[in-house]
Design a protein around this motif. Structure first.
Motif, PDB file in Angstrom:
ATOM      1  N   LEU A 179      -7.972 -24.770   2.870  1.00  0.00           N
ATOM      2  CA  LEU A 179      -6.909 -25.629   2.109  1.00  0.00           C
ATOM      3  C   LEU A 179      -5.579 -24.294   2.633  1.00  0.00           C
ATOM      4  CD1 LEU A 179      -5.923 -28.013   1.084  1.00  0.00           C
ATOM      5  CD2 LEU A 179      -6.317 -27.492  -0.654  1.00  0.00           C
ATOM      6  N   PHE A 180      -5.369 -23.673   2.299  1.00  0.00           N
ATOM      7  CA  PHE A 180      -4.267 -22.579   1.985  1.00  0.00           C
ATOM      8  C   PHE A 180      -3.884 -22.707   3.225  1.00  0.00           C
ATOM      9  CE2 PHE A 180      -4.560 -20.512  -2.267  1.00  0.00           C
ATOM     10  CZ  PHE A 180      -4.730 -21.419  -3.054  1.00  0.00           C
ATOM     11  N   GLN A 181      -5.070 -21.804   4.463  1.00  0.00           N
ATOM     12  CA  GLN A 181      -4.623 -21.490   5.732  1.00  0.00           C
ATOM     13  C   GLN A 181      -4.287 -22.407   6.460  1.00  0.00           C
ATOM     14  OE1 GLN A 181      -4.610 -18.769   6.435  1.00  0.00           O
ATOM     15  NE2 GLN A 181      -4.840 -18.392   8.849  1.00  0.00           N
ATOM     16  N   PHE A 182      -4.685 -23.952   6.135  1.00  0.00           N
ATOM     17  CA  PHE A 182      -4.505 -25.210   7.068  1.00  0.00           C
ATOM     18  C   PHE A 182      -2.723 -25.781   6.293  1.00  0.00           C
ATOM     19  CE2 PHE A 182      -3.724 -29.612   7.422  1.00  0.00           C
ATOM     20  CZ  PHE A 182      -4.829 -30.200   8.751  1.00  0.00           C
ATOM     21  N   VAL A 183      -2.780 -25.521   4.658  1.00  0.00           N
ATOM     22  CA  VAL A 183      -0.837 -25.610   4.609  1.00  0.00           C
ATOM     23  C   VAL A 183      -0.316 -24.365   5.380  1.00  0.00           C
ATOM     24  CG1 VAL A 183       0.352 -25.789   2.607  1.00  0.00           C
ATOM     25  CG2 VAL A 183      -1.498 -26.755   2.492  1.00  0.00           C
ATOM     26  N   THR A 184      -0.717 -23.503   5.606  1.00  0.00           N
ATOM     27  CA  THR A 184       0.098 -21.882   5.942  1.00  0.00           C
ATOM     28  C   THR A 184       0.278 -22.139   7.194  1.00  0.00           C
ATOM     29  OG1 THR A 184      -1.057 -20.226   4.470  1.00  0.00           O
ATOM     30  CG2 THR A 184       0.360 -19.996   6.440  1.00  0.00           C
ATOM     31  N   ILE A 185      -1.065 -22.687   8.158  1.00  0.00           N
ATOM     32  CA  ILE A 185      -0.723 -22.874   9.212  1.00  0.00           C
ATOM     33  C   ILE A 185      -0.188 -24.490  10.131  1.00  0.00           C
ATOM     34  CG2 ILE A 185      -1.783 -23.138  11.788  1.00  0.00           C
ATOM     35  CD1 ILE A 185      -4.167 -21.699  10.849  1.00  0.00           C
ATOM     36  N   TRP A 186       0.431 -25.354   8.998  1.00  0.00           N
ATOM     37  CA  TRP A 186       0.719 -26.588   9.260  1.00  0.00           C
ATOM     38  C   TRP A 186       1.846 -25.963   9.026  1.00  0.00           C
ATOM     39  CZ3 TRP A 186      -1.208 -31.212  10.868  1.00  0.00           C
ATOM     40  CH2 TRP A 186      -0.603 -32.327  10.857  1.00  0.00           C
ATOM     41  N   ASN A 187       2.669 -25.576   8.041  1.00  0.00           N
ATOM     42  CA  ASN A 187       4.273 -25.518   8.155  1.00  0.00           C
ATOM     43  C   ASN A 187       4.703 -24.422   8.659  1.00  0.00           C
ATOM     44  OD1 ASN A 187       3.931 -27.757   6.105  1.00  0.00           O
ATOM     45  ND2 ASN A 187       2.985 -26.183   4.177  1.00  0.00           N
ATOM     46  N   ASN A 188       4.177 -23.454   8.924  1.00  0.00           N
ATOM     47  CA  ASN A 188       4.685 -22.626  10.116  1.00  0.00           C
ATOM     48  C   ASN A 188       5.745 -22.849  11.243  1.00  0.00           C
ATOM     49  OD1 ASN A 188       4.222 -19.574  10.875  1.00  0.00           O
ATOM     50  ND2 ASN A 188       2.904 -19.358  11.521  1.00  0.00           N
ATOM     51  N   TYR A 189       6.640 -22.204  11.484  1.00  0.00           N
ATOM     52  CA  TYR A 189       7.629 -22.482  12.442  1.00  0.00           C
ATOM     53  C   TYR A 189       8.092 -20.975  13.463  1.00  0.00           C
ATOM     54  CZ  TYR A 189      12.265 -23.056  13.585  1.00  0.00           C
ATOM     55  OH  TYR A 189      12.931 -23.161  14.654  1.00  0.00           O
ATOM     56  N   LEU A 190       7.818 -19.955  13.092  1.00  0.00           N
ATOM     57  CA  LEU A 190       8.373 -19.058  13.091  1.00  0.00           C
ATOM     58  C   LEU A 190       6.902 -18.376  14.902  1.00  0.00           C
ATOM     59  CD1 LEU A 190       9.834 -16.106  13.701  1.00  0.00           C
ATOM     60  CD2 LEU A 190       8.166 -15.629  11.798  1.00  0.00           C
ATOM     61  N   LEU A 191       5.683 -18.621  14.221  1.00  0.00           N
ATOM     62  CA  LEU A 191       4.551 -17.933  14.837  1.00  0.00           C
ATOM     63  C   LEU A 191       5.601 -19.148  16.226  1.00  0.00           C
ATOM     64  CD1 LEU A 191       2.560 -16.586  16.475  1.00  0.00           C
ATOM     65  CD2 LEU A 191       1.250 -18.135  14.718  1.00  0.00           C
ATOM     66  N   PRO A 192       5.159 -20.507  16.406  1.00  0.00           N
ATOM     67  CA  PRO A 192       5.099 -21.059  18.090  1.00  0.00           C
ATOM     68  C   PRO A 192       6.430 -21.136  18.272  1.00  0.00           C
ATOM     69  CG  PRO A 192       4.327 -22.776  15.636  1.00  0.00           C
ATOM     70  CD  PRO A 192       4.584 -21.353  15.606  1.00  0.00           C
ATOM     71  N   LEU A 193       7.333 -20.644  17.450  1.00  0.00           N
ATOM     72  CA  LEU A 193       8.903 -20.562  18.381  1.00  0.00           C
ATOM     73  C   LEU A 193       8.726 -19.266  18.314  1.00  0.00           C
ATOM     74  CD1 LEU A 193      11.696 -21.213  17.841  1.00  0.00           C
ATOM     75  CD2 LEU A 193      12.018 -19.757  16.514  1.00  0.00           C
TER      76      LEU A 193
END
Length: 295
Positions: A216-230
């Protein structure tokens, strides 16, 4: 002989100080709940408004002519259904990344907890130190590393870094130490079970609450990640929802309609996370309770 009146209080009877403490805690929790729920309420209400009503009406109440359905239709049809691709990309990045991170974290945490070897504590300290490293510090080195092997601009550029969770290793080790007795492991070995079978059939089941929490923690972290995909992605077809909505947000000056699209997309993204949290909260709550009662 003078009898004295007993002044002992019945067991379990609340004291004035205890009642005051309970009231203060409940008040603090209520304020925290309002603080965290207010943005969610705002985005859900705003998703039903037109661009004009979005800025011309009270933010926490509906307009006279709500258009939630129209906004949803526009959201999923804009740019040939780009939002659907972004949502599916986010599900791919978050689901696969969180699942692999959960498996790796569980295996590492269990190994560090149950297998004594030289340098174990130093290795664990190094892994735990990864929690303290900001994502902005490693974004550029990750880009150069993945660019060297030709993975930038692909799904792997986001997936591979998302499969590592130092916090997950920490949580898995703590939970393995507390919930997987050494006696059970030794008994399984005496019965002829190998270490992989013990981990997969016995330890993993005992660690289920921790595994779900890591996921759950990792899913939310990846879902909200903006910098890495940018940093890693350059093709809009591979964008996650965070990067896609930012792309639309940059077009609001050209067409105010994008304000409604960005707000509606944010509402859909938030509701998906709420649904995930609701579905897994019983495992999460069980893990937090276990951690509070074990010493």
């Amino acid at each position: 002989m003078v009898s004295s009146r007993s002044t002992s209080r019945p067991a379990g009877a609340p004291t004035a100080r205890g009642a005051l403490s309970t009231t203060a805690v409940n008040l603090a929790l209520g304020v925290a709940a309002i603080y965290f729920l207010l943005p969610l309420v705002w985005v859900l209400v705003a998703a039903t408004k037109s661009p004009g009503d979005l800025f011309g009406t009270f933010g926490l109440w509906f307009s006279d002519s709500p258009r939630a359905w129209e906004n949803l239709v526009a959201l999923f049809t804009q740019d040939g259904g780009a939002f659907t691709r972004w949502i599916l990309n986010s599900v791919l990045y978050s689901g696969v990344g969180a699942f692999v991170a959960m498996v790796i974290s569980a295996a590492c945490g269990y190994a560090i907890a149950k297998f004594p070897f030289r340098g174990r504590e130093m290795l664990f300290s190094v892994i735990l130190g990864g929690v303290l490293v900001p994502a902005t510090v490693i974004a550029l080195p990750l880009y150069f590393l993945l660019n060297t092997v030709g993975l930038t601009g692909t799904y792997w550029a986001v997936l591979l870094p998302s499969m590592v969770s130092p916090f997950g290793v920490y949580l898995a080790r703590i939970h393995a130490t507390a919930s997987v007795p050494d006696e059970v492991v030794e008994a399984a070995r005496l019965d002829g079970a190998g270490d992989l079978r013990i981990f997969g059939s016995i330890a993993a089941r005992m660690m289920t609450p921790a595994l779900v929490t890591i996921f759950l923690f990792q899913f939310v972290t990846i879902w909200n990640n903006y910098l890495l995909p940018l940093v890693m992605l350059n093709d809009t077809s591979t964008f996650p929802v965070t990067l896609g909505l930012t792309l639309w947000n940059g077009q609001t000056q050209r067409d105010p309609m994008f304000y409604s699209l960005v707000v509606a997309g944010s509402a859909v993204s938030a509701l998906l996370l709420v649904a995930l949290m609701t579905g897994l909260q019983r495992f999460w709550r069980a893990d937090l309770t276990a951690g509070a009662t074990k010493g």
